[in-house]
Design a protein around this motif. Structure first.
Motif, PDB file in Angstrom:
ATOM      1  N   PRO A  42       0.819  -1.225   0.000  1.00  0.00           N
ATOM      2  CA  PRO A  42       0.000   0.000   0.000  1.00  0.00           C
ATOM      3  C   PRO A  42       0.850   1.272   0.000  1.00  0.00           C
ATOM      4  CG  PRO A  42      -0.526  -1.445   1.892  1.00  0.00           C
ATOM      5  CD  PRO A  42       0.645  -2.045   1.201  1.00  0.00           C
ATOM      6  N   ASN A  43       2.121   1.149   0.381  1.00  0.00           N
ATOM      7  CA  ASN A  43       3.010   2.321   0.354  1.00  0.00           C
ATOM      8  C   ASN A  43       4.026   2.223  -0.779  1.00  0.00           C
ATOM      9  OD1 ASN A  43       1.905   3.588   2.693  1.00  0.00           O
ATOM     10  ND2 ASN A  43       2.901   1.966   3.884  1.00  0.00           N
ATOM     11  N   HIS A  44       3.681   1.515  -1.819  1.00  0.00           N
ATOM     12  CA  HIS A  44       4.609   1.328  -2.944  1.00  0.00           C
ATOM     13  C   HIS A  44       5.167   2.682  -3.407  1.00  0.00           C
ATOM     14  CE1 HIS A  44       6.338  -0.077  -6.628  1.00  0.00           C
ATOM     15  NE2 HIS A  44       5.989  -1.317  -6.369  1.00  0.00           N
ATOM     16  N   PRO A  45       6.501   2.816  -3.494  1.00  0.00           N
ATOM     17  CA  PRO A  45       7.072   4.124  -3.873  1.00  0.00           C
ATOM     18  C   PRO A  45       6.842   4.476  -5.345  1.00  0.00           C
ATOM     19  CG  PRO A  45       8.805   2.457  -3.709  1.00  0.00           C
ATOM     20  CD  PRO A  45       7.546   1.808  -3.231  1.00  0.00           C
ATOM     21  N   GLY A  46       6.451   3.491  -6.149  1.00  0.00           N
ATOM     22  CA  GLY A  46       6.220   3.764  -7.566  1.00  0.00           C
ATOM     23  C   GLY A  46       7.513   3.944  -8.323  1.00  0.00           C
ATOM     24  N   GLY A  47       7.357   4.263  -9.594  1.00  0.00           N
ATOM     25  CA  GLY A  47       8.522   4.443 -10.454  1.00  0.00           C
ATOM     26  C   GLY A  47       8.032   4.795 -11.839  1.00  0.00           C
ATOM     27  N   LEU A  48       8.954   5.204 -12.680  1.00  0.00           N
ATOM     28  CA  LEU A  48       8.598   5.645 -14.021  1.00  0.00           C
ATOM     29  C   LEU A  48       7.860   4.541 -14.784  1.00  0.00           C
ATOM     30  CD1 LEU A  48       9.133   8.418 -14.928  1.00  0.00           C
ATOM     31  CD2 LEU A  48      11.338   7.713 -15.844  1.00  0.00           C
ATOM     32  N   GLY A  49       8.361   3.313 -14.683  1.00  0.00           N
ATOM     33  CA  GLY A  49       7.786   2.198 -15.447  1.00  0.00           C
ATOM     34  C   GLY A  49       6.343   1.935 -15.074  1.00  0.00           C
ATOM     35  N   ILE A  50       6.027   2.008 -13.777  1.00  0.00           N
ATOM     36  CA  ILE A  50       4.648   1.775 -13.318  1.00  0.00           C
ATOM     37  C   ILE A  50       3.757   2.934 -13.753  1.00  0.00           C
ATOM     38  CG2 ILE A  50       3.171   1.547 -11.280  1.00  0.00           C
ATOM     39  CD1 ILE A  50       5.593   0.271  -9.840  1.00  0.00           C
ATOM     40  N   ALA A  51       4.275   4.148 -13.638  1.00  0.00           N
ATOM     41  CA  ALA A  51       3.465   5.324 -13.982  1.00  0.00           C
ATOM     42  C   ALA A  51       3.138   5.326 -15.476  1.00  0.00           C
ATOM     43  CB  ALA A  51       4.201   6.605 -13.580  1.00  0.00           C
ATOM     44  N   ILE A  52       4.063   4.860 -16.302  1.00  0.00           N
ATOM     45  CA  ILE A  52       3.778   4.748 -17.742  1.00  0.00           C
ATOM     46  C   ILE A  52       2.638   3.763 -17.959  1.00  0.00           C
ATOM     47  CG2 ILE A  52       4.674   4.030 -19.997  1.00  0.00           C
ATOM     48  CD1 ILE A  52       7.469   4.894 -19.084  1.00  0.00           C
ATOM     49  N   SER A  53       2.694   2.624 -17.280  1.00  0.00           N
ATOM     50  CA  SER A  53       1.621   1.622 -17.424  1.00  0.00           C
ATOM     51  C   SER A  53       0.272   2.233 -17.061  1.00  0.00           C
ATOM     52  CB  SER A  53       1.884   0.422 -16.505  1.00  0.00           C
ATOM     53  OG  SER A  53       3.085  -0.224 -16.845  1.00  0.00           O
TER      54      SER A  53
END
Lengths: 443, 443
Positions: free
Chosen positions: A198-209
């Motif tokens: 639930p606190n996943h920091p995210g990243g460019l690759g996920i945000a693109i998806s």
């Protein structure tokens, strides 16, 4: 010393490297079938003119008049400086020049393609552009481009940056954009990552998806990408075309340097010079600089891979660390990417561009010297190019030879000062992955 | 539309308004005796050349070659833009131009005098410049000027800003300056305020006192002030001298607008135009804009007062709210000052400059419109000028007449985004003091 150009000297055409590449670009593959992707599928993701520009073999593409007018408004042509104080501090016989893209009003080169992409989308009647942003430079640029062109913008921002960089968000909101932390609960792929953490920091690759999933649900929306693709790199060639004009006031460079995440600011400065080398008219050296924490050029493999973490984008043949590789949290958020522009990958394979990699501590050290001597605080990304330019100038000194160095200062660091604070307080960590597990089982 | 000038068009002289003022400047008074101050006392505080420039009746003063070279390095000449998108959004027949001082590498006009002051100090063999800073723009500029000239810089920064704006501090540290929160325990006056309240938020007036006390203890140090004094305002006239050249590419302005804390960015743009009005060659209108929370121009009295809270500076005849007035914590930290430049005070008394005052909420609203249409995020201080320009353009629309408006966008707001965040989140407070008790018993 500085070379400025009048507005009338803003280039009238972008340079497209495709017809000059030493080998043809491999076709992008459909992520579902692994066959070359049908144009209709690309047209569902990108504005039509951009799909055309992605493939065209025309060497020069007209820059629309409206885009050239807005280039003037946002600060083009940007200045090109000689870094004489830095030279003096280094006691080097080398002469160091830099093109300063931080002089644009969004503070980086990203606005060069943002304006073009928003222009074509608006012309096509698209109502919303959706994108991702890591450090926030691209999101800021697209938000402003949307405001200036009259088109809505929605940004998925890596969750860690969303909360650590509230002011990036503030600027995008000021420009009228919608911003969501990624992973978000707005998309299937976002919910999948959130359910794992639930606190996943995210990243460019996920945000693109997430951005692409969002677009695929909304007929009137299209996706905008800030780097990697050919049309993006082509829009950035205004940088190098201006710099060629400006260097005429000084001298011809020997070596040309830029930092690399996806490759767009490097290509923007370098490709117009690469053309002269490919044509046999000059023997410029090219150095592409990346972080050791995300070493796609120096340690990645050359193969087909997805552009995003979720596997929604077409596959491209490129240098990659594997699309699920989690890039450690270095401050240069714009360089935290697993892949690399396919055109730049080819130039590296052919030995035309030489990659080098640095740790962030040595990069911030170089940036501090630059700030004290030249006054400009570089973006942490651009500081990688500063470090390489300094190393090169010191090598010239060691070898007792003159050399003319030109690098791209792709942005200022006024919105990314946390890294400098950590550097000054001796709190920086360097990251050097021993291996890239994502490569072994995926690519 | 934009007018740029080549480096060679950087003015060769500053304009000094003293010989053209409608009445002579009242002499500064010794804070201990209330008699006109002896030059030796001023020489103990300021570099000798600056004391000379403070009093000279020469109309034009040569800008040293080294300072002109550094002006080019830090981004002079700055661009002058026509705000056509803003005009369109307002549907006004007025034409709005702005000089953009945020294009300098420290992001505001403050560097124009910082470089000059550091140059003269270095030439005199002074080893350290000591100063105060409120919002941080002046401290940043002097820190860079010190780095470029090779002179140490020490900055007392209002304690509230010191902790709320860590990144301003980071930049100054990067440039090699020493920064202390004010009130500090390094000076008597600082200890006095701390003993009254260990969490005293500080303010410009207190920080000036500490800087001067520090200087008076150290033979090799001198004080540097970022506004108010004649030499400071004179250094800023490069802004207006460039703007006059640039407006020739467009048209003559009818009204000239700037925000006012101490008065330096306003004077920088306006004084070269004021000269033409005093000479009877033009009938320009001048509007000086201040916050309602610090209304020295619209509600202050014209009398002798100290420049600092502690009563260490010479007394100057000026518009003031009383030197112990605590200015409420508006976001435009650079406008939180009780006094006003003596030369500007005279121009207001003679009806040549007309002051207006605004609340910060309406100012941020104007700044948002400006950001969305013109792309630049104004500093909260400069946003006051934006608001006045917009009001003026709307009045022209109401009255159905064309008008040419020129204002000074003295800095960008990239390091002051908290105010915008509060504005967007509807959390801004407006302050309008009912009375100024400091005036009653002190002046």
């Amino acid at each position: 010393m500085k070379a400025v150009l009048q507005d009338s000297k803003i280039p009238k055409k972008w340079y497209n490297i495709l017809p000059d590449l030493p080998e043809p670009l491999a076709p992008p593959l459909d992520p579902e079938t692994d066959e070359p992707i049908e144009p209709e599928k690309l047209l569902r993701i990108f504005a039509a003119e951009l799909v055309k520009q992605e493939m065209t073999m025309e060497r020069y593409i007209d820059i629309p008049k409206k885009v050239r007018e807005l280039y003037a408004k946002i600060g083009r042509p940007t200045p090109l400086f000689r870094a004489m104080n830095l030279e003096k501090a280094l006691k080097t016989p080398a002469r160091i020049y830099f093109k300063y893209e931080g002089a644009t009003i969004t503070g980086s080169h990203k606005i060069n393609t943002a304006l073009a992409q928003a222009y074509y989308a608006k012309k096509q009647g698209i109502e919303r552009l959706v994108t991702e942003t890591g450090a926030g430079q691209w999101g800021t640029a697209l938000s402003l481009a949307g405001a200036l062109m009259g088109i809505n913008v929605r940004v998925y921002m890596a969750r860690a940056s969303f909360y650590q960089k509230p002011y990036r968000k503030t600027i995008m909101r000021l420009y009228g954009a919608e911003i969501y932390p990624s992973p978000s609960d707005r998309t299937e792929i976002g919910r999948k990552f959130l359910s794992e953490d639930p606190n996943h920091p995210g990243g460019l690759g996920i945000a693109i998806s997430e951005a692409i999933e969002d677009v695929l649900r909304d007929e009137k929306a299209r996706y905008a990408l800030g780097s990697v693709l050919n049309h993006v790199l082509m829009h950035q060639t205004v940088i190098g075309l201006e710099a060629k004009e400006q260097m005429k006031e000084f001298e011809d460079p020997d070596v040309i340097i830029g930092c690399v995440g996806g490759g767009s600011n490097f290509a923007g400065l370098a490709y117009p010079f690469v053309k002269d080398r490919l044509d046999g008219k000059a023997d410029y050296e090219f150095i592409a600089v990346e972080p050791r924490a995300a070493p796609s050029m120096t340690r990645g493999v050359y193969t087909y891979d997805y552009g995003d973490s979720g596997g929604l984008t077409p596959k491209m043949r490129m240098h990659t660390l594997g699309h699920t590789y989690y890039v450690p949290p270095i401050h240069a958020g714009g360089l935290r990417y697993h892949g690399l522009a396919p055109t730049l990958s080819i130039l590296i394979n052919h030995g035309i561009v030489r990659p080098v990699a640095y740790h962030q501590t040595e990069v911030f050290e170089a940036a501090r010297l630059f700030a004290r001597t030249e006054g400009i605080v570089p973006a942490p990304e651009s500081a990688h190019a500063v470090k390489a330019a300094i190393d090169r100038a010191l090598k010239a000194k060691e070898e007792g030879r003159e050399e003319v160095i030109l690098f791209n200062l792709s942005g200022h660091g006024l919105l990314d000062l946390k890294g400098y604070e950590d550097y000054l307080d001796d709190k920086l960590e360097d990251y050097e992955p021993e291996e890239f597990p994502a490569l072994k089982w995926e690519v």
